[in-house]
Design a protein around this motif. Structure first.
Motif, short mmCIF file in Angstrom:
data_model
loop_
_atom_site.label_atom_id
_atom_site.label_comp_id
_atom_site.label_asym_id
_atom_site.label_seq_id
_atom_site.Cartn_x
_atom_site.Cartn_y
_atom_site.Cartn_z
N THR A 18 0.80 -1.22 0.00
CA THR A 18 0.00 0.00 0.00
C THR A 18 0.84 1.27 0.00
O THR A 18 0.41 2.29 -0.51
N CYS A 19 2.03 1.22 0.54
CA CYS A 19 2.87 2.41 0.71
C CYS A 19 3.34 2.96 -0.64
O CYS A 19 4.08 2.29 -1.36
N PRO A 20 2.97 4.21 -0.97
CA PRO A 20 3.35 4.77 -2.26
C PRO A 20 4.83 5.18 -2.36
O PRO A 20 5.34 5.36 -3.45
N THR A 21 5.51 5.30 -1.23
CA THR A 21 6.91 5.73 -1.25
C THR A 21 7.89 4.61 -0.95
O THR A 21 9.10 4.82 -0.92
N GLY A 22 7.39 3.41 -0.68
CA GLY A 22 8.27 2.29 -0.37
C GLY A 22 8.97 2.44 0.97
O GLY A 22 10.06 1.92 1.17
N ALA A 23 8.33 3.15 1.90
CA ALA A 23 8.94 3.45 3.19
C ALA A 23 8.82 2.33 4.21
O ALA A 23 9.41 2.42 5.28
N ILE A 24 8.09 1.28 3.89
CA ILE A 24 7.91 0.18 4.84
C ILE A 24 8.78 -0.99 4.40
O ILE A 24 8.70 -1.46 3.27
N VAL A 25 9.63 -1.43 5.34
CA VAL A 25 10.59 -2.49 5.03
C VAL A 25 10.55 -3.56 6.11
O VAL A 25 10.14 -3.31 7.24
N GLU A 26 11.00 -4.76 5.74
CA GLU A 26 11.09 -5.84 6.71
C GLU A 26 12.16 -5.50 7.73
O GLU A 26 13.24 -5.05 7.38
N TYR A 31 7.54 -5.36 10.46
CA TYR A 31 7.97 -4.36 9.49
C TYR A 31 8.28 -3.05 10.21
O TYR A 31 7.82 -2.81 11.32
N THR A 32 9.07 -2.19 9.55
CA THR A 32 9.39 -0.88 10.10
C THR A 32 9.16 0.18 9.03
O THR A 32 9.12 -0.13 7.84
N ILE A 33 9.04 1.42 9.47
CA ILE A 33 8.83 2.54 8.56
C ILE A 33 10.08 3.40 8.58
O ILE A 33 10.53 3.83 9.64
N ASN A 34 10.65 3.67 7.40
CA ASN A 34 11.88 4.46 7.35
C ASN A 34 11.59 5.94 7.05
O ASN A 34 10.44 6.36 6.97
N ASP A 35 12.64 6.71 6.85
CA ASP A 35 12.53 8.16 6.67
C ASP A 35 11.87 8.58 5.35
O ASP A 35 11.59 9.77 5.16
N ASP A 36 11.62 7.64 4.45
CA ASP A 36 10.94 7.98 3.20
C ASP A 36 9.44 8.21 3.40
O ASP A 36 8.75 8.65 2.49
N CYS A 37 8.94 7.92 4.59
CA CYS A 37 7.51 8.06 4.91
C CYS A 37 7.07 9.51 4.78
O CYS A 37 7.70 10.42 5.30
N THR A 38 5.96 9.72 4.08
CA THR A 38 5.37 11.05 3.92
C THR A 38 4.14 11.23 4.81
O THR A 38 3.45 12.23 4.72
N GLU A 39 3.86 10.22 5.64
CA GLU A 39 2.73 10.23 6.56
C GLU A 39 1.39 10.37 5.83
O GLU A 39 0.49 11.07 6.27
N CYS A 40 1.25 9.67 4.72
CA CYS A 40 0.01 9.73 3.95
C CYS A 40 -1.11 8.91 4.59
O CYS A 40 -2.26 9.07 4.24
N ARG A 41 -0.75 8.02 5.51
CA ARG A 41 -1.69 7.22 6.28
C ARG A 41 -2.31 6.05 5.51
O ARG A 41 -3.18 5.36 6.02
N ALA A 42 -1.88 5.79 4.30
CA ALA A 42 -2.43 4.67 3.53
C ALA A 42 -2.19 3.35 4.26
O ALA A 42 -3.04 2.46 4.26
#
Length: 54
Positions: A18-26, A31-42
């Motif tokens: 679901t993540c449009p920026t690929g900010a969620i990684v194993e 899973y974890t969320i990295n600094d690429d997160c834009t906080e879109c909440r998807a």
């Protein structure tokens, strides 16, 4: 305010798809969320166990 994946994560991968920026990684057992997160909440809306919080 950063998004965070909690210990309730079952590592199903739904949020990754679901993540449009690929900010969620194993990250081990969950899973974890990295600094690429834009906080879109998807990812919050897609998580079947409500393991993503603000």
């Amino acid at each position: 305010m950063a998004l965070k994946i909690t210990e309730e994560c079952i590592a199903c991968g739904t949020c990754v798809d679901t993540c449009p920026t690929g900010a969620i990684v194993e990250g081990g057992d969950i899973y974890t969320i990295n600094d690429d997160c834009t906080e879109c909440r998807a990812c919050i809306d897609s998580c079947p166990v409500d393991a993503i919080t603000e």
